[in-house]
Enzyme design. Structure first.
Site, PDB file in Angstrom:
ATOM      1  N   ARG A  85       0.863  -1.187   0.000  1.00 45.78           N
ATOM      2  CA  ARG A  85       0.000   0.000   0.000  1.00 45.78           C
ATOM      3  C   ARG A  85       0.897   1.234   0.000  1.00 45.78           C
ATOM      4  O   ARG A  85       1.652   1.465   0.941  1.00 45.78           O
ATOM      5  CB  ARG A  85      -0.904   0.016   1.237  1.00 45.78           C
ATOM      6  CG  ARG A  85      -1.728   1.294   1.317  1.00 45.78           C
ATOM      7  CD  ARG A  85      -2.684   1.328   2.512  1.00 45.78           C
ATOM      8  NE  ARG A  85      -3.359   2.611   2.540  1.00 45.78           N
ATOM      9  CZ  ARG A  85      -3.352   3.455   3.573  1.00 45.78           C
ATOM     10  NH1 ARG A  85      -2.730   3.154   4.702  1.00 45.78           N
ATOM     11  NH2 ARG A  85      -3.965   4.619   3.497  1.00 45.78           N
ATOM     12  N   HIS A 129      -3.220  10.806   0.351  1.00 42.06           N
ATOM     13  CA  HIS A 129      -2.701  10.636   1.716  1.00 42.06           C
ATOM     14  C   HIS A 129      -2.114  12.000   2.118  1.00 42.06           C
ATOM     15  O   HIS A 129      -0.925  12.141   2.373  1.00 42.06           O
ATOM     16  CB  HIS A 129      -1.667   9.512   1.757  1.00 42.06           C
ATOM     17  CG  HIS A 129      -1.446   8.927   3.127  1.00 42.06           C
ATOM     18  ND1 HIS A 129      -1.538   7.577   3.393  1.00 42.06           N
ATOM     19  CD2 HIS A 129      -1.133   9.503   4.314  1.00 42.06           C
ATOM     20  CE1 HIS A 129      -1.279   7.353   4.683  1.00 42.06           C
ATOM     21  NE2 HIS A 129      -1.029   8.514   5.263  1.00 42.06           N
ATOM     22  N   GLU A 174      -7.776   8.458   5.996  1.00 42.26           N
ATOM     23  CA  GLU A 174      -8.113   9.139   7.249  1.00 42.26           C
ATOM     24  C   GLU A 174      -8.626  10.571   7.062  1.00 42.26           C
ATOM     25  O   GLU A 174      -7.991  11.529   7.533  1.00 42.26           O
ATOM     26  CB  GLU A 174      -6.905   9.151   8.187  1.00 42.26           C
ATOM     27  CG  GLU A 174      -6.406   7.772   8.576  1.00 42.26           C
ATOM     28  CD  GLU A 174      -5.364   7.804   9.701  1.00 42.26           C
ATOM     29  OE1 GLU A 174      -4.930   8.898  10.092  1.00 42.26           O
ATOM     30  OE2 GLU A 174      -4.999   6.719  10.194  1.00 42.26           O
ATOM     31  N   ASN A 301      -7.723   1.802   9.740  1.00 41.98           N
ATOM     32  CA  ASN A 301      -6.457   2.075  10.417  1.00 41.98           C
ATOM     33  C   ASN A 301      -6.728   2.057  11.910  1.00 41.98           C
ATOM     34  O   ASN A 301      -7.627   2.753  12.392  1.00 41.98           O
ATOM     35  CB  ASN A 301      -5.900   3.451  10.042  1.00 41.98           C
ATOM     36  CG  ASN A 301      -5.394   3.494   8.608  1.00 41.98           C
ATOM     37  OD1 ASN A 301      -5.410   2.491   7.896  1.00 41.98           O
ATOM     38  ND2 ASN A 301      -4.939   4.665   8.190  1.00 41.98           N
ATOM     39  N   TYR A 303      -4.931   2.337  15.736  1.00 42.28           N
ATOM     40  CA  TYR A 303      -3.796   2.556  16.639  1.00 42.28           C
ATOM     41  C   TYR A 303      -4.227   2.502  18.103  1.00 42.28           C
ATOM     42  O   TYR A 303      -3.622   1.802  18.899  1.00 42.28           O
ATOM     43  CB  TYR A 303      -3.117   3.904  16.335  1.00 42.28           C
ATOM     44  CG  TYR A 303      -2.410   3.895  14.994  1.00 42.28           C
ATOM     45  CD1 TYR A 303      -1.148   3.335  14.865  1.00 42.28           C
ATOM     46  CD2 TYR A 303      -3.037   4.395  13.848  1.00 42.28           C
ATOM     47  CE1 TYR A 303      -0.505   3.283  13.625  1.00 42.28           C
ATOM     48  CE2 TYR A 303      -2.391   4.344  12.609  1.00 42.28           C
ATOM     49  CZ  TYR A 303      -1.132   3.791  12.505  1.00 42.28           C
ATOM     50  OH  TYR A 303      -0.499   3.724  11.292  1.00 42.28           O
TER      51      TYR A 303
END
Ligand code: FCB
Length: 474
Positions: A85, A129, A174, A301, A303
């Site tokens: 990716r 991104h 995101e 994603n 975290y």
């Protein structure tokens, strides 16, 4: 649902055909900021503004992957990964964000894609991104509806030129972070602290996603998705007043639902704080239908989770923070018994299990990919020339276990991409935070696979999490 292989050696197996990958992003690794006709992005402007990025670091050189992509693809191959990716830099394709393509920019990605294909590695390409062409920012950036239209044009040009070699497209990475950090808090590019611009940005990013998804399909793409950062909201104690549950619903809507619900269901969440929602005047008829066009997969994603407890926002205790739900009796806090990474982010693998199972309940049948998961660590090269990142090995091990458990509990997880292949430019933190499974010596550009790379290659090769001996990797 695929059964997880229970194996004789005690290892936990993943379903056959599971995708194993690593992730990067253009501005964080490519460098070559003005090579071959690339235009400036908001991150060039931001990082070159004194005081914005730690140490005055910029992405001018980064990992120089623009010139070293062959070496980086060889690293992916040596780990046995089935997918990479990466993100396409919009200002390499359209230096000013509009108009004809810059052929030399496309040539770079074509060469990268050829190299990947030569090693049998499937390309997972993110279109955005965070590196918006600066010229579009000068006209309002994502706060302007026109940027969503420009984004769809860029998607068309890119997919027409590269689509034959891209297995999977991700429109945005995101969007929550772009709106919150870029437009509301200002600690990311473009560095605005403007609540109205932030909520407009939310809508225009989502619209951009929908328009780009449509454009990608028109150009022949068959695997189209979006990547969201998801944060499970956890309440550890309840004072019985219902206030914490209300806080949980509002926080979940603010952190997750504001992007997840429009994309999955074509509506903004009922519980979201009004101040975060785009004003009705910005939402044109038909926008939400465009935004909820069916996805082929969702990128997640993960975290860290968000914890809530009863408390007084006007009299915060140690480890407490004001809560984004803004209820008088509720605070966010960092439980003392959970480890934190050098980013200050909580380590909680069960949060990964929770988001995967929850999203699969909300969107039955939709394939999920973990498109980022990993941690920063205080890595260094030891006298033997090795990087023994035991914290990261443990982080990956426990999170992969959580992912495997999520599959068992009904999550439709099709793949996992570690963040990140390489140490790189960690946005406002510059090069001070290392997330790679491969160490980068930024003085020499030498790459040194860390112990976590060996661990990950082992998982990938076995398609299973091995049982580690107590003293591994010694
Ligand atoms: C995510 C970003 C990625 C990287 C990791 C640590 O929010 O998508 O680029 O910075 O955090």
């Amino acid at each position: 649902m695929t059964e997880l292989a229970g194996r004789d050696d005690g290892a936990i197996g993943f379903p056959e055909g599971f995708t194993w990958g690593a992730s990067t992003a253009a501005y964080q690794i490519e460098g070559a900021a003005s090579a071959d006709g690339r235009g400036p992005s908001v991150w060039d402007t931001f990082s070159h503004t004194p005081g914005k990025v730690r140490g005055g670091d910029t992405g001018d050189v980064a990992c120089d992957s623009y010139h070293r992509y062959r070496e980086d693809v060889a690293l992916l191959a040596s780990l046995g990964l089935s997918s990479y990716r990466f993100s396409v830099s919009w200002p390499r394709i359209q230096p000013g964000g509009r108009g004809p393509v810059n052929q030399r920019g496309l040539d770079y990605y074509r060469a990268l894609l050829d190299e990947l294909a030569g090693h049998g590695i499937a390309a997972t390409a993110t279109l955005f991104h965070w590196d918006l062409p600066q010229e579009l920012q000068d006209e309002g950036g994502w706060a302007s509806r026109d940027t969503a239209e420009r984004f769809a044009e860029y998607a068309t040009l890119t997919a027409e030129a590269l689509g034959d070699r891209v297995a999977r497209w991700i429109t945005l990475n995101e969007p929550q972070v772009v709106s919150t950090n870029g437009y509301r808090n200002g600690d990311h590019a473009p560095g605005l602290s403007d609540a109205a611009a932030a909520s407009a940005t939310t809508h225009h990013l989502l619209l951009g996603h929908g328009l780009a998804a449509r454009a990608l399909r028109a150009a022949g793409a068959t695997e189209v998705g979006i990547t969201l950062d998801l944060h499970p909201v956890r309440v550890l104690s309840d004072n019985g007043s219902g206030e914490l549950e209300r806080g949980r619903l509002i926080t979940d809507a603010a952190a997750n639902g504001i992007y997840l619900e429009p994309v999955l269901h074509g509506r903004y969440p009922a519980h979201a704080p009004q101040a975060l929602l785009p004003p009705a005047a910005l939402i044109a008829d038909g926008d939400l239908d465009i935004i909820r066009a069916p996805l082929d997969f969702l990128g997640v994603n993960y975290y860290s989770p968000i914890f809530l407890r009863a408390g007084d926002p006007a009299d915060l205790r140690r480890n407490e923070n004001p809560a984004r739900c803004q209820l008088p009796g509720v605070v966010e806090y960092l439980p003392e018994d959970l480890e934190r990474t050098p980013m200050g982010w909580l380590v909680d693998p069960s949060g990964l299990h929770q988001v995967l199972v929850d999203v699969s309940r909300q969107a039955p049948g939709l394939p999920l990919y973990v498109t980022e998961n990993g941690c920063a660590a205080e890595d260094y090269v030891n006298p033997d020339g090795e990087v023994n990142d035991v914290e990261r090995v443990r982080y990956l091990h426990t999170h992969l276990e959580a992912a495997a458990r999520a599959i068992k509990d009904g999550a439709n997880l099709a793949g996992y991409f570690v963040w990140s292949l390489l140490d790189n430019f960690e946005w406002g933190w510059g090069y001070q935070k290392r997330f790679g499974i491969v160490f980068v010596d930024f003085g020499t550009q030498r790459r040194i696979p860390k112990a976590s790379a060996a661990f990950y290659a082992n998982v990938v090769g076995a398609n299973a999490i091995p049982l580690l001996t107590a003293n591994w990797p010694l």
